[in-house]
Scaffold this active site. Structure first.
Site, PDB file in Angstrom:
ATOM      1  N   ARG A   1      -0.906   0.694  -4.412  1.00 47.82           N
ATOM      2  CA  ARG A   1      -0.213   1.791  -3.738  1.00 47.82           C
ATOM      3  C   ARG A   1      -1.185   2.955  -3.536  1.00 47.82           C
ATOM      4  O   ARG A   1      -1.640   3.573  -4.497  1.00 47.82           O
ATOM      5  CB  ARG A   1       0.985   2.215  -4.587  1.00 47.82           C
ATOM      6  CG  ARG A   1       1.850   3.259  -3.951  1.00 47.82           C
ATOM      7  CD  ARG A   1       3.068   3.518  -4.820  1.00 47.82           C
ATOM      8  NE  ARG A   1       3.841   4.629  -4.312  1.00 47.82           N
ATOM      9  CZ  ARG A   1       4.896   5.146  -4.936  1.00 47.82           C
ATOM     10  NH1 ARG A   1       5.282   4.627  -6.099  1.00 47.82           N
ATOM     11  NH2 ARG A   1       5.544   6.155  -4.417  1.00 47.82           N
TER      12      ARG A   1
ATOM     13  N   GLY B   1       4.668   3.480  -1.023  1.00 45.35           N
ATOM     14  CA  GLY B   1       5.837   3.485  -1.892  1.00 45.35           C
ATOM     15  C   GLY B   1       6.946   2.713  -1.209  1.00 45.35           C
ATOM     16  O   GLY B   1       7.570   1.830  -1.788  1.00 45.35           O
ATOM     17  N   GLY B   2       7.167   3.069   0.040  1.00 41.28           N
ATOM     18  CA  GLY B   2       8.197   2.388   0.805  1.00 41.28           C
ATOM     19  C   GLY B   2       7.888   2.451   2.278  1.00 41.28           C
ATOM     20  O   GLY B   2       7.093   3.291   2.717  1.00 41.28           O
TER      21      GLY B   2
ATOM     22  N   TYR C   1       5.095  15.839   5.491  1.00 39.76           N
ATOM     23  CA  TYR C   1       6.174  15.640   4.537  1.00 39.76           C
ATOM     24  C   TYR C   1       6.703  16.964   3.989  1.00 39.76           C
ATOM     25  O   TYR C   1       7.860  17.306   4.152  1.00 39.76           O
ATOM     26  CB  TYR C   1       5.684  14.790   3.351  1.00 39.76           C
ATOM     27  CG  TYR C   1       5.448  13.336   3.693  1.00 39.76           C
ATOM     28  CD1 TYR C   1       6.396  12.374   3.389  1.00 39.76           C
ATOM     29  CD2 TYR C   1       4.281  12.919   4.314  1.00 39.76           C
ATOM     30  CE1 TYR C   1       6.200  11.036   3.684  1.00 39.76           C
ATOM     31  CE2 TYR C   1       4.069  11.583   4.614  1.00 39.76           C
ATOM     32  CZ  TYR C   1       5.032  10.639   4.300  1.00 39.76           C
ATOM     33  OH  TYR C   1       4.839   9.325   4.600  1.00 39.76           O
TER      34      TYR C   1
ATOM     35  N   PRO D   1       0.787  -1.245   0.000  1.00 40.26           N
ATOM     36  CA  PRO D   1       0.000   0.000   0.000  1.00 40.26           C
ATOM     37  C   PRO D   1       0.814   1.289   0.000  1.00 40.26           C
ATOM     38  O   PRO D   1       0.249   2.367  -0.192  1.00 40.26           O
ATOM     39  CB  PRO D   1      -0.816  -0.111   1.289  1.00 40.26           C
ATOM     40  CG  PRO D   1      -0.023  -1.000   2.187  1.00 40.26           C
ATOM     41  CD  PRO D   1       0.663  -1.976   1.271  1.00 40.26           C
TER      42      PRO D   1
ATOM     43  N   GLU E   1      10.122   2.153   5.999  1.00 44.54           N
ATOM     44  CA  GLU E   1      11.496   2.160   6.496  1.00 44.54           C
ATOM     45  C   GLU E   1      11.773   1.098   7.558  1.00 44.54           C
ATOM     46  O   GLU E   1      12.384   1.392   8.590  1.00 44.54           O
ATOM     47  CB  GLU E   1      11.809   3.551   7.046  1.00 44.54           C
ATOM     48  CG  GLU E   1      11.003   3.989   8.304  1.00 44.54           C
ATOM     49  CD  GLU E   1       9.668   4.653   8.006  1.00 44.54           C
ATOM     50  OE1 GLU E   1       9.086   4.394   6.931  1.00 44.54           O
ATOM     51  OE2 GLU E   1       9.213   5.436   8.862  1.00 44.54           O
TER      52      GLU E   1
ATOM     53  N   LYS F   1      -1.192   6.017  -2.639  1.00 47.93           N
ATOM     54  CA  LYS F   1      -0.953   7.341  -3.214  1.00 47.93           C
ATOM     55  C   LYS F   1      -1.454   7.441  -4.658  1.00 47.93           C
ATOM     56  O   LYS F   1      -1.862   8.502  -5.120  1.00 47.93           O
ATOM     57  CB  LYS F   1       0.547   7.625  -3.146  1.00 47.93           C
ATOM     58  CG  LYS F   1       1.024   8.778  -3.946  1.00 47.93           C
ATOM     59  CD  LYS F   1       2.525   8.896  -3.916  1.00 47.93           C
ATOM     60  CE  LYS F   1       3.045   8.807  -5.338  1.00 47.93           C
ATOM     61  NZ  LYS F   1       4.369   9.407  -5.522  1.00 47.93           N
TER      62      LYS F   1
ATOM     63  N   ASP G   1      -3.738   7.502  10.996  1.00 51.68           N
ATOM     64  CA  ASP G   1      -3.615   7.534   9.551  1.00 51.68           C
ATOM     65  C   ASP G   1      -4.191   8.833   8.966  1.00 51.68           C
ATOM     66  O   ASP G   1      -3.778   9.269   7.895  1.00 51.68           O
ATOM     67  CB  ASP G   1      -4.364   6.318   8.978  1.00 51.68           C
ATOM     68  CG  ASP G   1      -3.741   5.844   7.690  1.00 51.68           C
ATOM     69  OD1 ASP G   1      -2.500   5.866   7.599  1.00 51.68           O
ATOM     70  OD2 ASP G   1      -4.494   5.461   6.776  1.00 51.68           O
TER      71      ASP G   1
ATOM     72  N   HIS H   1      14.738   8.290   0.445  1.00 51.66           N
ATOM     73  CA  HIS H   1      13.783   8.621   1.513  1.00 51.66           C
ATOM     74  C   HIS H   1      13.795   7.559   2.612  1.00 51.66           C
ATOM     75  O   HIS H   1      13.982   7.869   3.792  1.00 51.66           O
ATOM     76  CB  HIS H   1      12.382   8.775   0.922  1.00 51.66           C
ATOM     77  CG  HIS H   1      11.323   9.094   1.930  1.00 51.66           C
ATOM     78  ND1 HIS H   1      10.917  10.385   2.201  1.00 51.66           N
ATOM     79  CD2 HIS H   1      10.613   8.296   2.756  1.00 51.66           C
ATOM     80  CE1 HIS H   1       9.996  10.361   3.151  1.00 51.66           C
ATOM     81  NE2 HIS H   1       9.788   9.097   3.508  1.00 51.66           N
ATOM     82  N   GLU H   2      13.613   6.317   2.222  1.00 54.50           N
ATOM     83  CA  GLU H   2      13.547   5.259   3.241  1.00 54.50           C
ATOM     84  C   GLU H   2      14.890   5.095   3.947  1.00 54.50           C
ATOM     85  O   GLU H   2      14.939   4.839   5.154  1.00 54.50           O
ATOM     86  CB  GLU H   2      13.071   3.935   2.631  1.00 54.50           C
ATOM     87  CG  GLU H   2      11.722   3.986   1.903  1.00 54.50           C
ATOM     88  CD  GLU H   2      10.598   4.683   2.667  1.00 54.50           C
ATOM     89  OE1 GLU H   2      10.632   4.710   3.904  1.00 54.50           O
ATOM     90  OE2 GLU H   2       9.685   5.236   2.006  1.00 54.50           O
TER      91      GLU H   2
ATOM     92  N   GLU I   1       8.686  12.534   9.179  1.00 56.35           N
ATOM     93  CA  GLU I   1       8.611  12.655   7.718  1.00 56.35           C
ATOM     94  C   GLU I   1       9.217  13.950   7.165  1.00 56.35           C
ATOM     95  O   GLU I   1       9.848  13.933   6.115  1.00 56.35           O
ATOM     96  CB  GLU I   1       7.168  12.483   7.240  1.00 56.35           C
ATOM     97  CG  GLU I   1       6.586  11.094   7.530  1.00 56.35           C
ATOM     98  CD  GLU I   1       7.333   9.931   6.876  1.00 56.35           C
ATOM     99  OE1 GLU I   1       8.103  10.159   5.934  1.00 56.35           O
ATOM    100  OE2 GLU I   1       7.147   8.780   7.335  1.00 56.35           O
TER     101      GLU I   1
ATOM    102  N   HIS J   1      15.295   7.642   6.673  1.00 58.30           N
ATOM    103  CA  HIS J   1      14.590   7.298   7.913  1.00 58.30           C
ATOM    104  C   HIS J   1      15.486   6.523   8.891  1.00 58.30           C
ATOM    105  O   HIS J   1      15.167   6.445  10.080  1.00 58.30           O
ATOM    106  CB  HIS J   1      13.361   6.433   7.605  1.00 58.30           C
ATOM    107  CG  HIS J   1      12.107   7.197   7.321  1.00 58.30           C
ATOM    108  ND1 HIS J   1      11.600   8.154   8.189  1.00 58.30           N
ATOM    109  CD2 HIS J   1      11.236   7.123   6.290  1.00 58.30           C
ATOM    110  CE1 HIS J   1      10.465   8.628   7.678  1.00 58.30           C
ATOM    111  NE2 HIS J   1      10.219   8.026   6.521  1.00 58.30           N
TER     112      HIS J   1
END
Ligand code: BES
Ligand code: ZN
Length: 619
Positions: free
Chosen positions: A573, A281-282, A398, A279, A284, A575, A390, A308-309, A331, A312
């Site tokens: 995903r 992108g990535g 972000y 669900p 961490e 997003k 959530d 990005h990950e 974030e 983290h």
């Protein structure tokens, strides 16, 4: 008052005379956990589990090493839909009860202990509907032969597969033994195996303390390929080669990151490429980032997600938001750090394009949020008590977070800002951070230290105020200027083949900038000409596909409908899903949305289902 705060804290430490070193600092109550860590806190987890694909269940015993304060009577763990079979305290059967169900949070598991109790063991089974777990049929995998399992614990779903003190402010180490069916490899957010064995039994160790939301497990037909001295990638056999190519720069990213903000604290950094229903992108997960296959574009154009990950590993995993109200500390810092890694590897022009795309999205989202039900969610510091954490996941944490940190950088100068950040990660490693503590830390170690005089309004407006302040930094890029020039001319009626040569050297981000700045409404002729000349419907890049499909929906461009359906049925995903379903609803294409969603919904993970259900009004 505040200048006496350190003294007061010191007094507090001696006044309550708690026995253990770690118990000295009181942990603030997390509104999304039932745990009472100041009474009894988990320090280590030993997890012994059997993964049962047939019944979509995990049967396990979780044994906890705990630390108690004087007079401790209860250990409270978070659970969601777990069936508890038995509980022991130091080997003896212990009294326990499951409390009332609270929406979003689940039920507290209250276990009777004494201040002498050292070990508590819970034997339990997870529900087939456990929200963190997604059980994939062979059809949903690349190999189509074996089923597949992965977890997604952030924000508060770890409790649906392990009873835990599920709060980001509570850290523990763990070891695990996991049995999976033959022919499968199991992986966790820990020291991992690189090869399958015949028994299907794997052991794991995580020696650095982590919060519960970073607990992760996956099992399936997985193979490993090394990328460098301390990095590698796991994927299904048919995906492995393209993944290894895409992530070729991982080792260089780790080096760039270390150069910026200090040594990598987790020994290895590996990636796991999941099936397309993942669900996010990535994610961490420490030592093992979970990633969507939709970033395998074939040309490394979407690897900012790896940066990005990886980032983290400092912001989030090393210095962790104390509660989900402080999510921007995870974030926002990560987007800033991601951007700096991308700049180190690919240059300023590249990172400025990324920043500009984000700022444009941020402005749109801020406007929508300010006009919506929860305009207060545009503050960096959130108030999510009683709500699903959530709900706090938006561009605010972000990209408003990024903008604020960039403004700080520009205010004090990059050199001073880098010194500050490096020290921030070092001094606060393996600790948690509240927004308020960060503000104090920043005042002392960034502003005062560098002799920068700003009024408190300067940062309070960003952190505790709604919307995007006027002094938000504006990134700039020459490559985007070229795109804007083409768009301006095209909008006055010049034809696209006069403006761009076919197969020009524009990169993915330029195309995204182009797509995002096309008019909302276009004629079918305009759509057809663009598509025939530039081949958007046929694109193999998921980001380009997503942006193009939004135009397909808004302008009823029928040649794009098959792609729309196959994209939404295959990819989970979130997003990518929410804008497309929202666009269909806004365009009055309810039947289309329902028809596609009916086919696609069984393929989605709980977090995506939860979001899309609301958009389409699924009953
Ligand atoms: N930690 C997040 C994913 C997440 C956030 C899961 C909140 C559950 C609750 C992850 O690091 C992330 O931000 N992923 C982004 C990557 C992107 C910003 C590069 C995503 O999935 O799109
Ligand atoms: Zn993130």
């Amino acid at each position: 008052m505040t200048k006496y705060l350190p003294l007061l804290l010191l007094f507090g430490v001696f006044a309550c005379q708690q026995p253990k070193e770690e118990m000295k600092t009181k942990i603030t109550q997390d509104p999304h956990s039932f745990a009472k860590p100041n009474e009894a806190i988990v320090k280590h987890l030993s997890w012994d589990a059997v993964v049962d694909f047939e019944n979509k269940q995990i049967q396990a015993t979780a044994t906890f090493d705990i630390e108690t304060s004087e007079g401790a009577k209860e250990l409270i763990l978070d659970t969601k839909a777990l069936s508890i079979e038995s509980v022991t305290a130091d080997g003896e059967p212990a009294e326990y009860s499951l409390g009332e169900y609270v929406e979003h949070l689940g039920k507290p598991l209250v276990i009777k202990i004494s201040s002498e109790t050292k070990k508590v063991a819970v034997t339990y089974t997870s529900s087939p509907e456990a929200e963190a777990l997604q059980w994939l049929s062979p059809q949903q995998t690349d190999g189509k032969e074996l089923p597949f399992l992965f977890t997604q614990s952030q924000a508060i779903l770890a409790r649906s597969w392990i009873p835990l003190q599920d709060s980001p402010g509570i850290r523990f180490t763990y070891d695990a033994k996991v049995k999976v069916p033959q022919g499968m490899l199991a992986l966790m957010s820990a020291e991992n195996p690189t090869e399958m064995n015949d028994e299907g039994v794997y052991t794991f160790k995580m020696e650095q303390p982590i919060p519960a939301y970073l607990m992760a497990l996956s099992a399936g037909d997985l193979k490993f390929q090394s990328l460098g001295a301390r990095s590698g990638v796991y994927a299904e056999p048919g995906v492995l080669e393209s993944a290894a190519f895409e992530f070729e720069d991982t080792e260089a990213m780790i080096e760039a990151a270390e150069k910026l903000y200090g040594p990598y604290a987790w020994d290895r950094y590996d990636l796991l490429v999941l099936p397309p229903s993942f669900p996010f992108g990535g994610m961490e997960n420490p030592r093992l980032t979970f990633a969507t296959p939709t970033i395998l574009a074939g040309d490394k154009s979407l690897v900012a997600l790896v940066a990005h990950e990886l980032a983290h590993s400092w912001s989030g995993n090393l210095v962790t938001n104390a509660t989900w109200d402080d999510f921007w500390l995870n974030e926002g810092f990560t987007v800033y750090f991601e951007n700096r890694i991308m700049e180190s590897l690919y240059g300023r022009e590249y990172s400025e394009m990324l920043a500009q795309l984000s700022l444009q999205d941020l402005r749109i989202e801020v406007d929508e949020m300010l006009a919506g039900e929860h305009p207060e969610d545009t503050k960096l510091k959130l108030d999510l008590k009683g709500r699903n954490p959530d709900d706090g996941v938006s561009s605010i944490a972000y990209d408003k977070g990024y903008e604020f940190l960039r403004l700080l950088e520009e205010t004090v100068g990059r050199e001073a800002f880098d010194v500050f950040l490096k020290e921030y990660f070092t001094k606060n490693a393996f600790k948690t951070m509240t927004t308020e503590a960060f503000v104090e830390y920043m005042k002392t170690n960034l502003l005062d230290k560098n002799g920068v005089e700003v009024s408190s309004e300067f940062y309070n407006e960003w952190i505790y105020g709604q919307g995007l302040p006027d002094n938000a930094p504006v990134p700039s890029s020459n490559k985007f200027a070229i795109v804007e020039d083409v768009l301006a001319k095209w909008k006055t009626g010049e034809s696209i083949d006069q403006l761009i040569v076919k197969d020009n050297d524009w990169n993915t981000h330029q195309w995204l900038h182009f797509l995002r700045n096309l008019p909302e409404t276009m004629t079918v002729e305009q759509m057809t000409t663009l598509d025939d000349y530039l081949g958007f419907t046929a694109s193999g890049n998921s980001e380009i596909t997503h942006d193009w499909l939004r135009h397909v929906v808004k302008n009823s461009y029928e040649p794009g409908y098959d792609k729309l359906e196959s994209f939404l049925v295959n990819v989970g995903r979130r997003k990518f899903l929410t804008p497309l379903y929202q666009d269909m609803m806004d365009a009055g294409k309810t039947d289309m949305a329902m028809e596609i969603y009916t086919k696609a919904r069984p393929n989605y993970h709980f977090v995506s289902v939860n979001s899309v259900d609301k958009i389409v009004g699924w009953e």
